[in-house]
Design a protein around this motif. Structure first.
Motif, short mmCIF file in Angstrom:
data_model
loop_
_atom_site.label_atom_id
_atom_site.label_comp_id
_atom_site.label_asym_id
_atom_site.label_seq_id
_atom_site.Cartn_x
_atom_site.Cartn_y
_atom_site.Cartn_z
N ASP A 9 0.87 -1.23 0.04
CA ASP A 9 0.04 -0.02 0.04
C ASP A 9 0.86 1.28 -0.06
N VAL A 10 0.49 2.15 -0.51
CA VAL A 10 1.05 3.60 -0.69
C VAL A 10 -0.05 4.37 -0.33
N TYR A 11 0.13 5.43 0.61
CA TYR A 11 -0.95 6.45 1.26
C TYR A 11 -0.17 7.50 1.50
N LEU A 12 -1.21 8.66 1.83
CA LEU A 12 -0.80 9.92 2.52
C LEU A 12 -1.38 9.74 3.71
N PRO A 13 -0.18 9.98 4.65
CA PRO A 13 -0.47 9.75 5.98
C PRO A 13 -1.16 10.87 6.89
N ASN A 14 -2.31 10.43 7.41
CA ASN A 14 -3.22 11.12 8.22
C ASN A 14 -2.17 12.00 9.35
N GLY A 15 -2.41 13.46 9.73
CA GLY A 15 -1.98 13.92 10.51
C GLY A 15 -0.29 14.27 10.24
N GLU A 16 0.14 14.05 9.07
CA GLU A 16 1.38 14.39 8.56
C GLU A 16 1.24 15.71 7.63
N GLU A 17 2.38 16.37 7.19
CA GLU A 17 2.57 17.12 6.37
C GLU A 17 2.21 16.40 4.83
N LEU A 18 1.49 17.44 3.93
CA LEU A 18 1.32 16.86 2.61
C LEU A 18 2.50 16.49 1.97
N THR A 19 3.83 16.77 2.39
CA THR A 19 5.16 16.42 1.73
C THR A 19 5.69 15.31 2.05
N LYS A 20 4.65 14.36 2.85
CA LYS A 20 5.29 13.08 3.32
C LYS A 20 4.43 11.99 2.64
N VAL A 21 5.09 10.93 2.62
CA VAL A 21 4.14 9.58 1.96
C VAL A 21 4.44 8.39 2.69
N GLY A 22 3.45 7.52 2.68
CA GLY A 22 3.55 6.33 3.57
C GLY A 22 3.49 5.14 2.82
N ASN A 39 10.20 12.30 -2.15
CA ASN A 39 11.45 12.63 -2.89
C ASN A 39 11.49 12.03 -4.49
N LEU A 40 12.15 12.56 -5.14
CA LEU A 40 12.19 11.92 -6.57
C LEU A 40 12.26 10.35 -6.88
N ASP A 41 13.10 9.87 -5.75
CA ASP A 41 13.03 8.38 -5.75
C ASP A 41 12.20 7.39 -5.19
N ILE A 63 14.14 2.61 2.21
CA ILE A 63 13.51 1.85 1.04
C ILE A 63 14.14 2.17 -0.18
N LYS A 64 14.44 1.28 -1.11
CA LYS A 64 15.13 1.51 -2.31
C LYS A 64 14.48 0.66 -3.42
N LEU A 65 13.91 1.27 -4.58
CA LEU A 65 13.20 0.58 -5.64
C LEU A 65 14.10 -0.41 -6.17
N ILE A 66 13.67 -1.84 -6.46
CA ILE A 66 14.46 -2.76 -7.05
C ILE A 66 13.87 -2.49 -8.70
N ASN A 67 15.14 -2.54 -9.30
CA ASN A 67 14.71 -2.44 -10.97
C ASN A 67 15.43 -3.67 -11.43
N GLU A 68 15.28 -3.81 -12.84
CA GLU A 68 15.97 -4.86 -13.66
C GLU A 68 17.35 -4.99 -13.51
N ASN A 69 17.99 -3.87 -13.25
CA ASN A 69 19.52 -3.95 -13.26
C ASN A 69 20.01 -4.41 -11.91
#
Length: 78
Positions: A9-22, A39-41, A63-69
């Motif tokens: 799940d990816v969400y906007l956390p309640n009670g946090e700034e709009l610049t945060k992601v969960g 951020n961009l990553d 956390i870091k996204l895994i890609n094919e490389n």
């Protein structure tokens, strides 16, 4: 070194700034909740993506996204 996880799940956390992601990430039989500054990553991370989760101090996660490389699947049959 980190652990392999799947974003459930990816969400906007309640009670946090709009610049945060969960992110809710499943690692083996455990689901962890990570809230961080957008951020961009991490803007490229979506549900069902696989990520590497580095756990620091048992509370702070990176956390870091895994890609094919990043994945070595061995030699392909020709």
């Amino acid at each position: 070194m980190g652990k392999l996880g799947r974003v459930i799940d990816v969400y906007l956390p309640n009670g946090e700034e709009l610049t945060k992601v969960g992110f809710k990430i499943q690692i083996e039989n455990e689901i962890i909740d990570v809230v961080e500054e957008q951020n961009l990553d991490n803007a490229k991370i979506y549900r069902d993506d696989f990520v590497i989760v580095e756990i620091r101090d048992e509370v702070i996660y990176n956390i870091k996204l895994i890609n094919e490389n990043d994945i070595d699947l061995g030699d392909e049959d020709e």
